[in-house]
Motif scaffolding. Structure first.
Motif, PDB file in Angstrom:
ATOM      1  N   LEU A 135       0.816  -1.185   0.533  1.00  0.00           N
ATOM      2  CA  LEU A 135      -0.180  -0.262   0.150  1.00  0.00           C
ATOM      3  C   LEU A 135       1.062   1.320  -0.337  1.00  0.00           C
ATOM      4  N   ALA A 136       2.606   1.120   0.221  1.00  0.00           N
ATOM      5  CA  ALA A 136       3.000   2.572  -0.046  1.00  0.00           C
ATOM      6  C   ALA A 136       3.181   2.880  -1.710  1.00  0.00           C
ATOM      7  N   GLN A 138      -1.410   1.593  -6.013  1.00  0.00           N
ATOM      8  CA  GLN A 138      -1.612  -0.072  -6.121  1.00  0.00           C
ATOM      9  C   GLN A 138      -3.039   0.732  -4.971  1.00  0.00           C
ATOM     10  N   ILE A 139      -3.118   2.055  -3.884  1.00  0.00           N
ATOM     11  CA  ILE A 139      -4.684   2.223  -2.983  1.00  0.00           C
ATOM     12  C   ILE A 139      -5.377   2.663  -4.603  1.00  0.00           C
ATOM     13  N   GLN A 140      -4.566   3.773  -5.761  1.00  0.00           N
ATOM     14  CA  GLN A 140      -5.703   3.477  -6.518  1.00  0.00           C
ATOM     15  C   GLN A 140      -6.654   2.893  -7.408  1.00  0.00           C
ATOM     16  N   ALA A 141      -5.417   1.660  -7.521  1.00  0.00           N
ATOM     17  CA  ALA A 141      -6.281   0.292  -7.428  1.00  0.00           C
ATOM     18  C   ALA A 141      -7.376  -0.534  -6.158  1.00  0.00           C
ATOM     19  N   GLU A 142      -6.519   0.264  -5.092  1.00  0.00           N
ATOM     20  CA  GLU A 142      -7.925  -0.060  -4.152  1.00  0.00           C
ATOM     21  C   GLU A 142      -8.837   0.020  -4.603  1.00  0.00           C
ATOM     22  N   ALA A 143      -8.606   1.633  -4.048  1.00  0.00           N
ATOM     23  CA  ALA A 143     -10.112   2.955  -4.208  1.00  0.00           C
ATOM     24  C   ALA A 143     -10.981   2.106  -5.430  1.00  0.00           C
ATOM     25  N   ARG A 161     -12.548  -1.840  -4.947  1.00  0.00           N
ATOM     26  CA  ARG A 161     -13.153  -1.913  -3.323  1.00  0.00           C
ATOM     27  C   ARG A 161     -13.969  -0.976  -3.089  1.00  0.00           C
ATOM     28  N   LEU A 162     -13.894   0.056  -3.569  1.00  0.00           N
ATOM     29  CA  LEU A 162     -14.987   1.730  -3.035  1.00  0.00           C
ATOM     30  C   LEU A 162     -15.431   2.206  -4.791  1.00  0.00           C
ATOM     31  N   ARG A 163     -15.373   1.180  -5.297  1.00  0.00           N
ATOM     32  CA  ARG A 163     -15.551   1.917  -6.498  1.00  0.00           C
ATOM     33  C   ARG A 163     -15.464   3.215  -7.431  1.00  0.00           C
TER      34      ARG A 163
END
Length: 122
Positions: free
Chosen positions: A59-60, A64-69, A72-74
């Motif tokens: 997550l650093a 990766q943070i953008q992909a997770e958002a 998971r958060l659409r």
């Protein structure tokens, strides 16, 4: 009589030695099992810490943070067009063969709300 006395003294000494060894031995055995339990727990916690550190390193990365958002958060980036695909219910699927419990109204939601508050249609 001296043989009997010697036997009694020997028996007393043996009992005293047995009692003096029994309590520490019992304590040692119970503490040994406690140590094994704690060592297992420590190994589990180390594995969990390693997993969390690996996840932290993932997550650093801003990508990766953008992909997770997005996943998971659409979330979508400005200028992107989001699409939600709903597949029809299959013949044997969970929603197959069911009808709505009440008919779907063709009027606007605010009109349906007003009618429910005002009492029209009853």
């Amino acid at each position: 009589m001296s043989t009997t006395r010697r036997a009694a003294v020997l028996a007393t000494v043996v009992c005293a030695l047995a009692l003096s060894v029994a309590v520490p031995l019992r304590t040692y055995l119970s503490q040994r099992s406690d140590v094994q339990i704690q060592e297992r727990r420590q190994a589990e916690l180390r594995a969990e810490v390693e997993e969390l550190e690996r996840r932290k390193a993932q997550l650093a990365d801003p990508a990766q943070i953008q992909a997770e958002a997005k996943r998971r958060l659409r979330y979508v980036m400005p200028g992107e067009t989001p699409y939600m695909v709903e597949l029809p219910a299959e013949a044997g699927g969970p929603g197959a063969g069911r009808r709505p419990t009440h008919p779907i109204s063709q009027q606007a939601w605010y009109q349906a709300l007003w009618d429910s508050v005002h009492g029209a249609g009853q």
